[in-house]
Enzyme design. Structure first.
Site, mmCIF file in Angstrom:
data_model
loop_
_atom_site.group_PDB
_atom_site.id
_atom_site.type_symbol
_atom_site.label_atom_id
_atom_site.label_comp_id
_atom_site.label_asym_id
_atom_site.label_seq_id
_atom_site.Cartn_x
_atom_site.Cartn_y
_atom_site.Cartn_z
ATOM 1 N N LYS A 181 0.866 -1.182 0.000
ATOM 2 C CA LYS A 181 0.000 0.000 0.000
ATOM 3 C C LYS A 181 0.900 1.229 0.000
ATOM 4 O O LYS A 181 1.536 1.552 0.996
ATOM 5 C CB LYS A 181 -0.899 0.057 1.242
ATOM 6 C CG LYS A 181 -1.956 1.164 1.093
ATOM 7 C CD LYS A 181 -2.396 1.784 2.393
ATOM 8 C CE LYS A 181 -1.512 2.894 2.856
ATOM 9 N NZ LYS A 181 -1.472 4.098 2.002
ATOM 10 N N GLU A 256 10.433 1.339 10.166
ATOM 11 C CA GLU A 256 11.400 2.419 10.004
ATOM 12 C C GLU A 256 10.621 3.703 10.242
ATOM 13 O O GLU A 256 9.811 4.115 9.409
ATOM 14 C CB GLU A 256 12.014 2.343 8.594
ATOM 15 C CG GLU A 256 13.371 2.984 8.533
ATOM 16 C CD GLU A 256 13.290 4.339 7.912
ATOM 17 O OE1 GLU A 256 13.157 5.318 8.681
ATOM 18 O OE2 GLU A 256 13.334 4.427 6.686
ATOM 19 N N CYS A 290 13.725 11.011 6.571
ATOM 20 C CA CYS A 290 13.751 10.611 7.983
ATOM 21 C C CYS A 290 15.149 10.664 8.560
ATOM 22 O O CYS A 290 15.323 10.614 9.769
ATOM 23 C CB CYS A 290 13.132 9.229 8.145
ATOM 24 S SG CYS A 290 13.811 8.060 6.993
ATOM 25 N N GLU A 387 10.260 16.123 14.858
ATOM 26 C CA GLU A 387 10.851 15.981 13.542
ATOM 27 C C GLU A 387 10.346 17.151 12.689
ATOM 28 O O GLU A 387 9.139 17.337 12.544
ATOM 29 C CB GLU A 387 10.396 14.637 12.960
ATOM 30 C CG GLU A 387 11.222 14.167 11.819
ATOM 31 C CD GLU A 387 10.896 12.726 11.427
ATOM 32 O OE1 GLU A 387 9.784 12.242 11.713
ATOM 33 O OE2 GLU A 387 11.755 12.090 10.804
HETATM 34 P P1 ADP Z 1 3.591 10.696 6.946
HETATM 35 O O1 ADP Z 1 3.503 11.707 8.013
HETATM 36 O O2 ADP Z 1 4.916 10.517 6.346
HETATM 37 O O3 ADP Z 1 2.488 10.766 5.934
HETATM 38 P P2 ADP Z 1 2.302 8.349 7.986
HETATM 39 O O4 ADP Z 1 2.830 7.428 9.022
HETATM 40 O O5 ADP Z 1 1.024 9.047 8.272
HETATM 41 O O6 ADP Z 1 3.483 9.335 7.732
HETATM 42 O O7 ADP Z 1 2.136 7.609 6.608
HETATM 43 C C1 ADP Z 1 3.000 6.598 6.136
HETATM 44 C C2 ADP Z 1 2.162 5.551 5.452
HETATM 45 O O8 ADP Z 1 1.279 4.998 6.418
HETATM 46 C C3 ADP Z 1 1.291 6.040 4.310
HETATM 47 O O9 ADP Z 1 1.250 5.069 3.301
HETATM 48 C C4 ADP Z 1 -0.068 6.171 4.975
HETATM 49 O O10 ADP Z 1 -1.130 6.047 4.066
HETATM 50 C C5 ADP Z 1 -0.035 4.990 5.894
HETATM 51 N N1 ADP Z 1 -1.010 5.058 7.000
HETATM 52 C C6 ADP Z 1 -1.457 6.146 7.662
HETATM 53 N N2 ADP Z 1 -2.372 5.798 8.582
HETATM 54 C C7 ADP Z 1 -2.523 4.447 8.506
HETATM 55 C C8 ADP Z 1 -3.322 3.477 9.206
HETATM 56 N N3 ADP Z 1 -4.147 3.825 10.170
HETATM 57 N N4 ADP Z 1 -3.192 2.182 8.825
HETATM 58 C C9 ADP Z 1 -2.347 1.812 7.856
HETATM 59 N N5 ADP Z 1 -1.588 2.670 7.186
HETATM 60 C C10 ADP Z 1 -1.650 3.983 7.503
#
Ligand code: ADP
Length: 484
Positions: A181, A256, A290, A387
């Site tokens: 995903k 990570e 990161c 961050e």
């Molecule tokens: P960023 O701040 O870099 O967007 P996130 O951790 O929110 O960091 O996002 C990183 C990835 O995690 C993206 O692919 C996002 O769609 C996914 N993501 C965010 N929320 C969820 C969730 N509840 N379950 C699974 N994946 C998620």
């Protein structure tokens, strides 16, 4: 419409079980160019049902994929690498369009992403086991490596291609199947990779890409007993959530997560080298990596000189649309990103920090932020803990080596750290004391596919790249062969 040499690399469907499909509901969501606000494409808004089908397909495909020889898997990966490099320009243009980074950085990322595929094509053939000298005359003790099984990956938008290949390539090399995903902001790079994987001969179901609702897709990935491993790159709060969700099925995990990298400049440092390292580690990808330096800890004796030299180097950065020649800093990914950077700068200035250069939104508008340096920054300010993920360099001051190490480790994170010093003894002492997974000594660039990338503390679990990166997708099996 984004025009590419090979228009088939612009895919607007999900890739599940070897076929390009829309969402069951027919729903889509737009992918926008952060430099222009234009919609580049739309991709399916999938959810639980489509993910469940991808998991089933991965389980089915695993039966034959895990039985292929390492050489067969290696050759397929090698073809994937070749195709990525042959299409480097299109892939880079796609990336700049959806992510905003300068075209030169996108080209670099495609080469870096492809390097993981090449590396794991080679490593696939070296997943050696062990024979342990047996303490029993009638028994042989043998250790073999087996693929973990069906894996799932969730990736972020800051490196739309490399964060995928450093997960998918070792998984396929090990004999695992995997469902990805990608981030909502950058699905096109992921879908283009799937298109090239298909052309390289990756069989149906071995690698699927599902775009859409993060929590619904993530929910199936984490709850499914078929999925044996989840690998994630992203924020610490989402990593924690996924870890909790994986507890029910006791999955293997690689995480990570966030960082808060210190960049220490000691009195004895080569200041010009330190400035070059600072520019590379801070302003690349507009500060959205990161491993970007988050806190510059500068020793008293060189504080003003370092600030002046850094300001001169920062003034040479060119802000603009990543497709324009010579641009070194593109826009931030979205409004939320620039709002956060603006808040962090305001908090620091309100609490007494001094703006050396930049400090505000760029005249270009949208999500461009001026390359910024803040001086007189102290630990109580939000930039010390959070961050930044933007082009802001806060300069802290320290007096002794012990104080620098204490400040550097005073964070819940432990991904990357950097320091500059010409003193041999100090290089070893400080390297040992820094509680980080990666330490750059007299360099601001540490990432390479041949070295283990990953963090300690709340920055995550596991390593990507290097021979360790393949191990993350393999289980160790011990055979006690008795009655001999
Ligand atoms: P960023 O701040 O870099 O967007 P996130 O951790 O929110 O960091 O996002 C990183 C990835 O995690 C993206 O692919 C996002 O769609 C996914 N993501 C965010 N929320 C969820 C969730 N509840 N379950 C699974 N994946 C998620």
């Amino acid at each position: 419409m984004l025009s590419l040499k090979d228009q088939n690399l612009l895919r607007q469907a999900c890739y599940i079980n070897g076929t390009w499909v829309p969402a069951d509901s027919g729903e889509t969501f737009p992918v926008t160019n952060p430099a222009t606000g234009e919609t580049i494409a739309t991709v399916p808004r999938c959810g639980a049902a489509e993910t469940e089908r991808a998991v089933q397909a991965a389980e089915q495909a695993l039966k034959t994929w895990r039985e292929t020889t390492a050489v067969e898997r290696s050759r397929i990966l090698r073809r994937w690498f070749d195709l990525m490099m042959a299409n480097q320009e299109d892939l880079a243009r796609l990336m700049t369009a959806e992510q905003g980074k300068p075209l030169a950085e996108s080209r670099g990322e495609i080469a870096y992403a492809a390097a993981y595929v090449e590396w794991f094509a080679e490593e696939a053939k070296r997943a050696y086991g062990e024979v342990i000298p047996s303490p029993f005359k009638d028994r042989q003790l043998v250790v073999t490596k087996e693929p973990v099984g069906v894996c799932a990956a969730i990736t972020p938008w800051n490196f739309p291609s490399a964060m995928i290949t450093r997960k998918v390539a070792p998984a396929l090399a090990a004999g695992c199947t995997i469902i990805l995903k990608p981030a909502e902001q950058t699905p096109l790079s992921a879908l283009a990779l799937a298109e090239l994987a298909e052309r390289a001969g990756v069989p149906a179901g071995v690698f699927s890409v599902v775009t859409g609702k993060a929590s619904a897709i993530g929910g199936v990935m984490t709850a499914s007993p078929i999925v044996r491993k989840l690998t994630f790159t992203g924020s610490t709060p989402i990593g924690q959530l996924l870890m909790a969700q994986c507890a029910g099925t006791v999955k293997k995990m690689s995480l990570e997560l966030g960082g808060n990298a210190p960049f220490i400049v000691f009195d004895d440092a080569d200041l010009d080298a330190a400035v070059a390292g600072a520019i590379a580690s801070k302003y690349r990808n507009a500060g959205q990596t990161c491993v970007c330096s988050n806190r510059f800890l500068v020793q008293d004796g060189v504080y003003d000189a370092f600030a002046a030299k850094l300001a001169a180097a920062v003034s040479a950065l060119k802000v603009g649309n990543g497709t324009e020649e010579g641009v070194t800093q593109g826009p931030l990914i979205d409004d939320a990103a620039i709002n956060k950077v603006e808040e962090l700068v305001k908090d620091a200035v309100d609490k007494g920090a001094r703006v050396v250069t930049g400090g505000k939104r760029h005249a270009l508008g949208r999500t461009w932020f001026e390359p910024t340096i803040l001086a007189d920054v102290v630990p109580g300010m939000a930039v010390a803990k959070e961050e930044i993920f933007g082009p802001v360099a806060p300069l802290f001051r320290f007096k002794s080596e012990a104080e620098a190490v204490q400040m550097a480790n005073d964070t819940e994170f432990g991904l990357a750290a950097y320091f500059f010093s010409k003193d041999h003894g100090r290089v070893w002492r400080v390297s040992k004391q820094l509680e980080y997974g990666m330490v750059g000594v007299n360099t601001g660039l540490i990432s390479t596919e041949v070295a283990p990338f990953g963090g300690v503390k709340m920055s995550g679990i596991g390593r990507e790249g290097s021979s360790h990166g393949l191990d993350e997708y393999m289980e160790t099996k011990y055979l006690a062969l008795g009655g001999l």
